[in-house]
Structures are given as C-alpha cells and as structure tokens.
Design a protein around this motif. Structure first.
Motif, PDB file in Angstrom:
ATOM      1  N   THR A 156      50.954  43.727 -27.139  1.00 58.17           N
ATOM      2  CA  THR A 156      51.188  43.746 -28.768  1.00 58.17           C
ATOM      3  C   THR A 156      51.671  45.124 -29.120  1.00 58.17           C
ATOM      4  O   THR A 156      52.814  45.073 -29.819  1.00 58.17           O
ATOM      5  N   SER A 157      51.031  46.065 -28.773  1.00 59.13           N
ATOM      6  CA  SER A 157      51.657  47.538 -29.180  1.00 59.13           C
ATOM      7  C   SER A 157      52.842  47.877 -28.733  1.00 59.13           C
ATOM      8  O   SER A 157      53.754  48.347 -29.448  1.00 59.13           O
ATOM      9  N   HIS A 158      53.066  47.376 -27.472  1.00 60.49           N
ATOM     10  CA  HIS A 158      54.358  47.789 -26.842  1.00 60.49           C
ATOM     11  C   HIS A 158      55.424  46.963 -27.606  1.00 60.49           C
ATOM     12  O   HIS A 158      56.594  47.686 -27.846  1.00 60.49           O
ATOM     13  N   SER A 217      45.242  44.545 -26.149  1.00 56.00           N
ATOM     14  CA  SER A 217      46.361  44.751 -27.075  1.00 56.00           C
ATOM     15  C   SER A 217      47.272  45.615 -26.581  1.00 56.00           C
ATOM     16  O   SER A 217      48.644  45.815 -27.512  1.00 56.00           O
ATOM     17  N   THR A 219      56.045  46.973 -37.919  1.00 53.83           N
ATOM     18  CA  THR A 219      55.177  47.878 -38.569  1.00 53.83           C
ATOM     19  C   THR A 219      53.942  46.690 -39.226  1.00 53.83           C
ATOM     20  O   THR A 219      53.128  47.489 -39.992  1.00 53.83           O
ATOM     21  N   CYS A 270      49.725  43.716 -36.491  1.00 51.42           N
ATOM     22  CA  CYS A 270      49.828  43.677 -35.172  1.00 51.42           C
ATOM     23  C   CYS A 270      48.296  43.764 -34.343  1.00 51.42           C
ATOM     24  O   CYS A 270      47.649  44.570 -34.853  1.00 51.42           O
ATOM     25  N   SER A 319      55.404  45.921 -30.659  1.00 49.27           N
ATOM     26  CA  SER A 319      55.278  46.607 -32.026  1.00 49.27           C
ATOM     27  C   SER A 319      56.344  47.899 -31.844  1.00 49.27           C
ATOM     28  O   SER A 319      57.277  48.333 -32.553  1.00 49.27           O
ATOM     29  N   ILE A 320      55.977  48.726 -30.724  1.00 48.44           N
ATOM     30  CA  ILE A 320      56.807  50.131 -30.528  1.00 48.44           C
ATOM     31  C   ILE A 320      58.328  49.629 -30.537  1.00 48.44           C
ATOM     32  O   ILE A 320      59.069  50.295 -30.875  1.00 48.44           O
ATOM     33  N   THR A 375      52.109  43.508 -19.816  1.00 48.89           N
ATOM     34  CA  THR A 375      52.975  44.110 -20.841  1.00 48.89           C
ATOM     35  C   THR A 375      54.509  43.982 -20.458  1.00 48.89           C
ATOM     36  O   THR A 375      55.171  43.351 -21.277  1.00 48.89           O
TER      37      THR A 375
END
Lengths: 402, 106
Positions: free
Chosen positions: A141-143, A138, A151, A154, A145-146, A73
């Motif tokens: 990806t989430s990192h 994931s 939004t 994702c 996105s955050i 990440t």
C-alpha cells in the motif's frame, strides 16, 4: 447514494502478467500449476504450486526501487500500473487526498521474512537493512501511495483469504460515503517459501497434485501467488471525465462466523452473500454467475455448496458456479482481487469460465459446474466469494454498466 | 450420515494389501501417536470408539508420514472413511498415488 464504477484492472498471476493472460487461462481452464521451484525446499513432500514464473521486477520499475520491495509489493506495483493505465486517469488525477490506496495481503513480505530469519539463524549478521519496511503487510500500500502520490486514506486489510475482497469492499464504502472519490485497491500475496509450505503441509489442506473444487476425490488446495488491483471511482465522476466503465461494483457483504479458527460455517458464508445482495439491491435470481471461493478442500467446498443453496434456494441448480483456483492456485490475500477481475471479464464477455479438474460429483456439493468448458451465458450481475481461516467471509457483486 | 451412501456396508475385515506388514506398522503408529489401547484396534473400530479427537488424528497422520516418508492430504475419501479398515485403505491408496517428485529445483 453514489455508485461505484470499476474503470481499471491489473493482474499478475501464475497465468502471466496482465488481466488478458489471467482471463484467457481462467476462461479456458488452462491450469498454470507446475512443479515447485524454490530455494531451501528439498524436504517438502508437496511438490506443486502456481508460481509467477520468470518474473523480472526491474523490467517494470527502476531496479533500485524494486530492490527495496518484497516480491508481494513488486506484484502489487505491476498490477497497479496496469489498472491505472487502463483507467485513463492522469498522474495528477490519481494523486492527491481524494484517492485511497488499499492493498490487502494475508501475510505481507514473507520472502523477506523467510530470507532474513534463515540468514540470521544461520549466523549471518548482516541481514537486509530494509527487512522491516519490506516485510510489513502495509508495504505494498505504501509503495503504491508513494509511486502515485496518493495522499488520501492508505492502509492494508489483512483477513487471510478475504483480505482482497474486504479491501475492495471497504474502498467502495468510502467512495459511496463521499470520503474519497477514487481508490487503487486489491490484494497481493507472495508466500511460496519452503517453511510456509511446510506449515501448510502440516494442516493437510495442500493437494499433492491437483486442485479439484467440488469434486469427489478432492485432496485440497494448490498454493498460488500474485496480485490483482482495481481502480474504483465514483461513477458520476468517471462518466463525467468520459471514462469507460468496465463494471459497477454493486454490492459488498462481509460477516464473521465467530465460531472456529479453521472450520467454516454455513450461516457465516450465506449471510455474507445475502448482505452483498441486499447492498446491491438485487434479488438472488438477478445473479447469473458465481465465481466460488472453491478451494478444493473437503470442508470449504461442502460448506460453500450448502451456503449457496441457503442463499439461492432451488435456483442454485440453474446457477453456473465455477472456481478459478485449479488454474491460478489459491492466491490467499490476492484471491478476492484476481477472482473479481476474472468475474468482471466474464460479465463483459458474457461467458462462464470453465470449471476444470472435476472427476465425479460429490453428493455434498450439488452445483451447476461448467465442467465441459467455458459457456456462453447471458447475465447482468455476478458474485465472487472469499472465505478465510479465522471465519471472516466477504462477498462482492459486480453488475454490467448502464 | 443422513445422505445416501452408495458404498454398501462398511468392511469388517482388514484390507488386503500387497505388503501385509503394512497394517501392523500403521496400527503401531495409531496406538503410539493416538494413545489408543491396542485391544481396541479392530477393522470396525471408529474414531469415536477409539476416542480419537481431531488433534490426535493429526498426530497419527504426522506419525504415518514420518514412518512411511509420505504425505497424506485431508481428502474427501479420508474424511468419509467409516471405520478403521476404510481409513487404512484410503491412507495406503494416498501413499501409493503420490506423484513422482521432481528431483531438481531444490
């Protein structure tokens, strides 16, 4: 139909941080493979890897943020920041529901998993309380996105060594469909741990010294790590905001062999390339350079050479083909992204990157390999291949912006 | 194999090795790990005549790695060995060409 533009690229690899470092190493064939330097690896027999060296996560984001991230990440974070900066999109433009984040990975948080299992089985009761959110595939990806307040859709794509290429391909399809306007996409991998390398040793596809794609006397892959990330945008929107288009993502093709979990298949690989050509609306002769999957294993290279001949016919004799894996190693779930970044830079520079470590021709791999060094070459479109264990194939085509 | 082979005829005798005991040690591993009858072992024997499936070849390679504390990659030379004599030559060469392992860095 909407066209898809690449407006930003970012990379971190054994060649260093940034697409410039990646491109220069790949262009000139300066291998970043070196001695293995990991914890708990004393019993390993293979002692080389293409590792990201002296990586200091806290110099790229606040230390408390990076501590909550696995190495894969952290790599994705660095590459995404470079790509978004190059795109020129402001924080409020990249944010919101019309942007997707899709970062592929073969394994996910392998270092977190390895450390956690080692600690737990060694009797340590307090394992990292964030083990689960760090190791999920994931997580990168989430990192992203955050971090960038993305939004829209994702998710992560996982298809071993085709993960990044499929991530980029599916994002292009989402943009064309109108479902989204832009995407932060690519792949990330960081799985150079002792137990992982032992598992690779047992497959006997690891070279003990040097990766020599398509060469006689080749002995397999060298494992790499890193991340490649792109900003893809609907081309009309990118042009309307005055963005510089680096290349058009012109075609994507993906197939599954549906045959064997290890042995590759000529038809599966060839059909992915043909599908990408059809998607781009290009004839085979329009492709002026192929960045091959070119792993340096016995089986991949024979299979890929046969597949290239099947798609390009006799024309394959004139078509320059090179592999970047002797330089940055096989970066698995990041490979399709890092190698596409090299392909885009090759297209921009009108240079075919060097193909190094070649000992002698293999009659089963009759390809036009630039073994003498980088070559100036005029071409309008280029192909990047990814073929995975499990039989999942993905091919991407980039063309020069109009 | 249908493609041209420039290697000449396949050998019919065991390779000459500096350590003559090595062939016997390798054969012992092939017999034990590959579940092959000792009488079938000959320089001209092939994986087919020995009835060795790919999983048994893997077991043989694992056994050889443990016996000799080495690593044997699946190289193009190994995959193209035409009989047991050539296979043993490639395996011995791959053991001897192994680069010096860095001793530090754990």
């Amino acid at each position: 139909m909407r066209k898809v533009a690449i407006t930003g690229m970012g990379a971190i690899s054994a060649a260093g941080i940034g697409v410039d470092a990646l491109w220069l190493a790949a262009r000139d064939g300066v291998s970043a493979v070196g001695p293995l330097d990991i914890t708990r690896g004393q019993s390993l027999r293979v002692r080389v890897a293409a590792s990201v060296k002296d990586f200091d996560p806290a110099s790229h984001a606040p230390a408390d943020v990076m501590r909550r991230c696995d190495r894969f990440t952290q790599f994705a974070h660095v590459a995404a920041a470079e790509a978004i900066a190059q795109s020129g999109l402001g924080a409020d433009e990249i944010a919101g529901p019309r942007t997707a984040a899709i970062i592929g990975t073969g394994i996910g948080g392998m270092n977190t998993l390895d450390d956690g299992c080692f600690d737990f089985y060694s009797g340590v009761k307090r394992v990292d309380p964030l083990s689960v959110p760090k190791l999920i595939p994931s997580a990168a990806t989430s990192h992203i996105s955050i971090t960038h307040r993305i939004t829209g859709p994702c998710f992560s794509v996982t298809s071993a060594c085709s993960s990044a290429s499929q991530s980029i391909g599916i994002a292009a399809m989402l943009i064309r469909s109108g479902a989204i306007d832009r995407a932060v996409v690519g792949g990330s991998e960081a799985c150079i741990t002792a137990a992982t390398l032992r598992a690779w040793e047992m497959m006997r596809v690891l070279s003990p010294d040097v990766c020599r794609p398509f060469s006689a006397g080749r002995t397999g892959i060298v494992i790499g790590e890193g991340a490649g990330v792109f900003v893809l945008e609907a081309e009309d929107l990118a042009l309307a905001r005055g963005a510089k288009v680096l290349a058009r993502l012109a075609g994507y093709g993906t197939t599954s062999d549906a045959r064997d979990i290890i042995q590759p298949d000529v038809d599966g690989a060839a059909n992915a390339m043909s599908a990408a050509l059809a998607d781009a609306g290009l004839a085979p002769a329009a492709i002026g350079y192929v960045n091959a999957h070119g792993t340096g294993t016995v089986l991949n290279d024979i299979n890929e050479a046969a597949a290239l001949r099947q798609v390009f016919g006799e024309g394959v004799g004139e078509l320059p083909v090179s592999s970047s894996k002797p330089v940055i190693g096989h970066t698995l779930g990041a490979a399709g992204a890092l190698e596409l970044a090299i392909t885009v830079r090759a297209l921009e520079a009108q240079v075919v990157p060097a193909h190094i470590n070649f000992k002698a021709p293999d009659a089963k791999c009759p390809l036009n390999l630039p073994t003498a060094g980088p070559q100036a070459h005029r071409f309008e479109a280029a192909l990047s291949n990814s073929f995975a264990f499990g039989g999942i194939n993905a091919a991407l085509i980039v063309s020069r912006p109009e | 194999m249908t493609d041209e082979d420039t290697r000449g005829p396949a050998p019919t005798t065991w390779p000459q090795l500096d350590d003559p005991d090595m062939i016997e040690r390798i054969i012992k591993v092939i017999v034990e790990e590959g579940k092959v009858e000792r009488d079938k072992i000959a320089p001209e024997a092939t994986l087919q005549t020995l009835g060795l499936e790919s999983i048994e070849v893997v077991m043989v390679l694992m056994g050889l790695e443990e016996e000799f504390d080495t690593y044997i990659p699946m190289s193009s030379d190994l995959s193209e060995a035409r009989n047991l004599s050539e296979l043993i030559s490639v395996i011995v060469a791959s053991m001897q060409s192994e680069p010096a392992a860095p001793t530090s860095g754990g």
